[in-house]
Design a protein around this motif. Structure first.
Motif, mmCIF file in Angstrom:
data_model
loop_
_atom_site.group_PDB
_atom_site.id
_atom_site.type_symbol
_atom_site.label_atom_id
_atom_site.label_comp_id
_atom_site.label_asym_id
_atom_site.label_seq_id
_atom_site.Cartn_x
_atom_site.Cartn_y
_atom_site.Cartn_z
ATOM 1 N N LYS A 219 59.974 41.809 49.561
ATOM 2 C CA LYS A 219 58.664 41.438 49.009
ATOM 3 C C LYS A 219 57.972 42.638 48.364
ATOM 4 C CE LYS A 219 57.522 37.305 51.649
ATOM 5 N NZ LYS A 219 56.520 36.621 52.500
ATOM 6 N N GLN A 220 58.202 43.828 48.896
ATOM 7 C CA GLN A 220 57.642 45.028 48.272
ATOM 8 C C GLN A 220 58.144 45.168 46.838
ATOM 9 O OE1 GLN A 220 58.323 48.583 50.592
ATOM 10 N NE2 GLN A 220 57.454 47.681 52.448
ATOM 11 N N TYR A 221 59.448 44.951 46.662
ATOM 12 C CA TYR A 221 60.030 45.036 45.314
ATOM 13 C C TYR A 221 59.469 43.938 44.412
ATOM 14 C CZ TYR A 221 63.481 48.608 46.501
ATOM 15 O OH TYR A 221 64.088 49.788 46.834
ATOM 16 N N PHE A 222 59.403 42.728 44.926
ATOM 17 C CA PHE A 222 58.883 41.623 44.119
ATOM 18 C C PHE A 222 57.411 41.854 43.761
ATOM 19 C CE2 PHE A 222 62.716 39.423 45.130
ATOM 20 C CZ PHE A 222 62.826 38.387 44.215
ATOM 21 N N ARG A 223 56.635 42.351 44.713
ATOM 22 C CA ARG A 223 55.213 42.600 44.463
ATOM 23 C C ARG A 223 55.037 43.691 43.410
ATOM 24 N NH1 ARG A 223 54.124 43.491 49.276
ATOM 25 N NH2 ARG A 223 53.636 41.339 49.844
ATOM 26 N N ALA A 224 55.804 44.758 43.548
ATOM 27 C CA ALA A 224 55.727 45.865 42.580
ATOM 28 C C ALA A 224 56.175 45.403 41.198
ATOM 29 C CB ALA A 224 56.584 47.041 43.054
ATOM 30 N N LEU A 225 57.218 44.584 41.166
ATOM 31 C CA LEU A 225 57.717 44.084 39.883
ATOM 32 C C LEU A 225 56.703 43.148 39.234
ATOM 33 C CD1 LEU A 225 60.095 44.128 37.957
ATOM 34 C CD2 LEU A 225 61.116 42.239 39.243
ATOM 35 N N SER A 226 56.052 42.324 40.036
ATOM 36 C CA SER A 226 55.042 41.410 39.506
ATOM 37 C C SER A 226 53.882 42.184 38.865
ATOM 38 C CB SER A 226 54.519 40.514 40.632
ATOM 39 O OG SER A 226 53.521 39.637 40.161
ATOM 40 N N LYS A 227 53.443 43.232 39.533
ATOM 41 C CA LYS A 227 52.360 44.053 38.980
ATOM 42 C C LYS A 227 52.797 44.747 37.694
ATOM 43 C CE LYS A 227 49.953 45.050 43.338
ATOM 44 N NZ LYS A 227 49.563 46.109 44.307
ATOM 45 N N ILE A 269 58.833 53.056 44.005
ATOM 46 C CA ILE A 269 59.790 52.215 44.715
ATOM 47 C C ILE A 269 61.029 51.927 43.864
ATOM 48 C CG2 ILE A 269 58.928 49.946 43.969
ATOM 49 C CD1 ILE A 269 59.309 48.966 46.826
ATOM 50 N N PHE A 270 60.858 52.051 42.522
ATOM 51 C CA PHE A 270 61.972 51.766 41.611
ATOM 52 C C PHE A 270 62.840 52.995 41.324
ATOM 53 C CE2 PHE A 270 58.833 48.441 40.335
ATOM 54 C CZ PHE A 270 59.584 47.342 40.736
ATOM 55 N N ASN A 271 62.531 54.118 41.977
ATOM 56 C CA ASN A 271 63.336 55.324 41.748
ATOM 57 C C ASN A 271 64.785 55.132 42.186
ATOM 58 O OD1 ASN A 271 61.215 56.708 40.632
ATOM 59 N ND2 ASN A 271 60.641 57.762 42.518
ATOM 60 N N ASN A 272 64.982 54.337 43.231
ATOM 61 C CA ASN A 272 66.332 54.059 43.727
ATOM 62 C C ASN A 272 66.756 52.632 43.412
ATOM 63 O OD1 ASN A 272 66.608 56.649 44.956
ATOM 64 N ND2 ASN A 272 65.301 55.940 46.629
ATOM 65 N N PHE A 273 66.216 52.129 42.313
ATOM 66 C CA PHE A 273 66.479 50.747 41.921
ATOM 67 C C PHE A 273 66.737 50.724 40.420
ATOM 68 C CE2 PHE A 273 65.585 46.110 42.255
ATOM 69 C CZ PHE A 273 66.153 45.878 43.505
ATOM 70 N N SER A 274 67.688 49.923 39.983
ATOM 71 C CA SER A 274 67.988 49.885 38.547
ATOM 72 C C SER A 274 68.221 48.457 38.079
ATOM 73 C CB SER A 274 69.230 50.734 38.235
ATOM 74 O OG SER A 274 70.364 50.211 38.890
ATOM 75 N N PHE A 275 67.863 48.231 36.810
ATOM 76 C CA PHE A 275 68.020 46.921 36.183
ATOM 77 C C PHE A 275 69.082 46.998 35.100
ATOM 78 C CE2 PHE A 275 64.094 46.442 38.322
ATOM 79 C CZ PHE A 275 63.832 45.083 38.434
ATOM 80 N N GLU A 276 69.877 45.914 35.016
ATOM 81 C CA GLU A 276 70.891 45.802 33.974
ATOM 82 C C GLU A 276 70.785 44.430 33.312
ATOM 83 O OE1 GLU A 276 74.953 47.656 35.084
ATOM 84 O OE2 GLU A 276 74.121 46.886 36.979
ATOM 85 N N PHE A 277 71.105 44.370 32.034
ATOM 86 C CA PHE A 277 71.173 43.102 31.307
ATOM 87 C C PHE A 277 72.633 42.857 30.932
ATOM 88 C CE2 PHE A 277 66.893 44.842 30.047
ATOM 89 C CZ PHE A 277 66.167 44.008 30.889
ATOM 90 N N VAL A 278 73.240 41.878 31.595
ATOM 91 C CA VAL A 278 74.676 41.640 31.410
ATOM 92 C C VAL A 278 74.951 40.140 31.315
ATOM 93 C CG1 VAL A 278 76.991 42.042 32.322
ATOM 94 C CG2 VAL A 278 75.161 43.675 32.806
ATOM 95 N N ASP A 279 75.593 39.719 30.227
ATOM 96 C CA ASP A 279 76.083 38.337 30.087
ATOM 97 C C ASP A 279 75.032 37.290 30.440
ATOM 98 O OD1 ASP A 279 78.546 39.364 29.333
ATOM 99 O OD2 ASP A 279 79.290 39.395 31.391
#
Length: 368
Positions: A219-227, A269-279
């Motif tokens: 939920k911390q990740y989802f909350r941070a992403l929502s903001k 919180i996203f320092n150890n988190f990464s996003f990718e766009f694939v297929d």
């Protein structure tokens, strides 16, 4: 040296036997080709199913609470409708009397009185009198119409809530069947295992770890992403290189590296988190302490209730264990991860969204 008849028969018999053996091997091959699950895989399956049972149980409780609340609301609505029906019954008689008076000509005397005045003072008195009567009649009719509309709207709301109740009952039935099926599978898999008690302990520990720590981190990740998503439109405006304009066609291209940099600027919180766009998918994963989290999903363009690009969670893994769809949908409802193009330019709307080759591409057009 020519073969004897007996030798020829022996060779034919051997060849036939060999062909039958080869055919039998081919028939058996699909069974052999499927590798039997290792004990580690079976253990993972058991733990994952136990976690799903616990999460679906939560969904059952949530739906049950909603159902009970809705039932109470329906009961209150029925009581209000009963009171309103009593009130409208009284007003119906009054309204009927007024309408009959006009239909039967019982109000004609007003016109006669207004036309038979002897002085201006008498005319003004008659006008005041007529206004009082007409105002009362109008108020009686308006009150009846308003109460009738309230009752009609009340029944409409009751029908809508009845439909919602039916849907909830179906959801309850479906989720209960899912839980029973999973519990049956667990019992079958545990049956006969010498380490069944130890596995049950591991199941409880995993569920407890998820309930007390895992869900909070997710939920911390989802909350941070929502903001962060709320700030994305202004960030795109500040980074003009991400926006292409050709006539009335606008295209936003966000490379995954740029998005990761943006998110890390918003929250550590996203320092150890990464996003990718694939297929056609968005894949986000990372670690926090002893927890590994992976979220996979996709964006769609929606127009109801307003034009938006909404995120749907396809997969949620916690330390390698997949959470059920009920958990994913609950997180979607709690946290808005959508992107709203009209926050960039008010007259734009999204037409399409694509995720591939490390880039998020959004095509926009003018609102019609």
């Amino acid at each position: 040296m020519p073969l004897t008849l007996t030798a020829k028969r022996n060779r034919i018999s051997i060849a036939a036997t060999a062909m039958l053996l080869i055919a039998w091997l081919f028939i058996q091959l699909p069974v052999w080709a499927e590798p039997l699950p290792t004990d580690e895989e079976e253990m993972h399956s058991l733990l994952e199913k136990s976690l799903s049972v616990a999460e679906i149980d939560k969904e059952i409780i949530r739906i049950q609470e909603q159902k009970e609340q809705l039932t109470l609301t329906m009961t209150d609505t029925e009581k209000q409708l009963h009171v309103q029906e009593q009130q409208i019954s009284d007003k119906q008689d009054e309204a009927g009397s007024v309408l009959r008076a006009y239909y039967m000509g019982e109000r004609d005397f007003l016109l006669s009185a207004l036309l038979s005045f002897d002085s201006l003072s008498e005319l003004f008195q008659m006008l005041d009198y007529a206004e009082i009567i007409l105002t009362h009649d109008k108020h009686t009719l308006n009150t009846y119409v308003e109460q009738y509309q309230k009752v009609k709207e009340g029944y409409k709301q009751l029908e809508t809530r009845q439909d919602e109740l039916t849907i909830m009952e179906e959801q309850l039935r479906t989720q209960r069947e899912r839980v029973l099926a999973l519990e049956k599978q667990l019992d079958e898999q545990l049956s006969g295992r010498s380490d069944a008690d130890r596995i049950r302990i591991l199941m409880k520990e995993l569920t407890s770890y998820w309930d007390t720590a895992g869900i909070d981190v997710v939920k911390q990740y989802f909350r941070a992403l929502s903001k962060a998503m709320k700030k994305l439109p202004s960030w795109i405006q500040d980074n003009k290189q991400l926006l292409e304009i050709k006539g009335f066609q606008y295209t936003i291209r966000v490379p995954e590296d740029d998005l990761n940099q943006f998110l890390r600027e918003q929250n550590d919180i996203f320092n150890n988190f990464s996003f990718e766009f694939v297929d056609g998918k968005v894949i986000a994963q990372g670690k926090q302490g002893n927890m590994e989290i992976k979220i996979a999903g996709y964006y769609t363009v929606e127009n109801d209730p307003k034009n938006a690009i909404l995120f749907h969670v396809d997969e949620l893994l916690f330390n390698g264990f997949a959470l059920p769809d009920t958990t994913r949908r609950a997180l979607e409802k709690e946290f808005d991860l959508g992107f709203y193009p009209d926050l960039i330019v008010s007259f734009l709307k999204a037409d399409s969204v694509d995720m591939s080759d490390g880039e998020l591409t959004i095509k926009l057009n003018l609102k019609l």
